[in-house]
Enzyme design. Structure first.
Site, PDB file in Angstrom:
ATOM      1  N   SER A 242      39.728  41.302  42.310  1.00  0.00           N
ATOM      2  CA  SER A 242      38.601  41.174  43.590  1.00  0.00           C
ATOM      3  C   SER A 242      38.407  39.642  43.771  1.00  0.00           C
ATOM      4  O   SER A 242      38.891  38.798  42.489  1.00  0.00           O
ATOM      5  CB  SER A 242      37.262  41.785  43.324  1.00  0.00           C
ATOM      6  OG  SER A 242      36.898  41.079  42.001  1.00  0.00           O
ATOM      7  N   ALA A 243      38.113  38.913  44.690  1.00  0.00           N
ATOM      8  CA  ALA A 243      38.157  37.743  45.039  1.00  0.00           C
ATOM      9  C   ALA A 243      37.233  37.080  43.978  1.00  0.00           C
ATOM     10  O   ALA A 243      37.066  35.795  43.571  1.00  0.00           O
ATOM     11  CB  ALA A 243      37.462  37.348  46.496  1.00  0.00           C
ATOM     12  N   CYS A 244      36.004  37.790  43.487  1.00  0.00           N
ATOM     13  CA  CYS A 244      35.137  37.029  42.622  1.00  0.00           C
ATOM     14  C   CYS A 244      35.716  37.166  41.113  1.00  0.00           C
ATOM     15  O   CYS A 244      34.950  36.405  40.129  1.00  0.00           O
ATOM     16  CB  CYS A 244      33.697  37.799  42.786  1.00  0.00           C
ATOM     17  SG  CYS A 244      33.981  39.713  42.217  1.00  0.00           S
ATOM     18  N   SER A 245      36.855  37.650  40.986  1.00  0.00           N
ATOM     19  CA  SER A 245      37.039  37.623  39.508  1.00  0.00           C
ATOM     20  C   SER A 245      38.695  37.070  39.383  1.00  0.00           C
ATOM     21  O   SER A 245      39.258  37.154  38.272  1.00  0.00           O
ATOM     22  CB  SER A 245      37.374  39.114  38.927  1.00  0.00           C
ATOM     23  OG  SER A 245      38.241  39.854  39.657  1.00  0.00           O
ATOM     24  N   THR A 246      38.980  36.632  40.340  1.00  0.00           N
ATOM     25  CA  THR A 246      40.476  35.686  40.544  1.00  0.00           C
ATOM     26  C   THR A 246      40.393  35.049  39.192  1.00  0.00           C
ATOM     27  O   THR A 246      39.556  34.300  38.668  1.00  0.00           O
ATOM     28  CB  THR A 246      40.597  34.798  41.660  1.00  0.00           C
ATOM     29  OG1 THR A 246      40.557  36.132  42.654  1.00  0.00           O
ATOM     30  CG2 THR A 246      41.979  34.426  41.811  1.00  0.00           C
TER      31      THR A 246
END
Length: 104
Positions: free
Chosen positions: A39-43
């Protein structure tokens, strides 16, 4: 499954069991398909995102999230190609997966 109306309609986020997200990303890239893993928050993190954990995704799926986005210039032919290649890449990666080969 995403919410039917409370979502951005041009983004698809999928988790594939028995396949590592980074391996899926690299193999799709080799076929000319650009996707993002996680996800974008865990890149940049090797761990599943807090969101994936919070919604209770099975651990066999939690490390394989892939995010695909469509833009106004994408064609139906590109979508068809992506689906075809995605299926082949998943099958290839599963064929070499020790976890897939030991599943119940």
């Amino acid at each position: 499954d995403g919410h039917p109306t409370e979502r951005v309609p041009n983004i698809c986020h999928v988790c594939v069991g028995y396949v590592e997200g980074e391996a899926l990303l690299m193999n799709l890239d080799l076929e000319g398909i650009a996707v993002a893993s996680g996800s974008a928050c865990s890149t940049g993190s090797a761990e599943p995102s807090a969101t994936i954990k919070a919604i209770g995704i099975d651990p066999l799926f939690a490390n394989s999230p892939v995010r695909m986005s469509l833009g106004p210039d994408n064609t139906e032919a590109e979508i068809d190609y992506t689906i075809e290649v995605f299926e082949k890449v998943v099958a290839r990666l599963r064929s070499i997966s020790p976890i897939w080969n030991r599943r119940p």
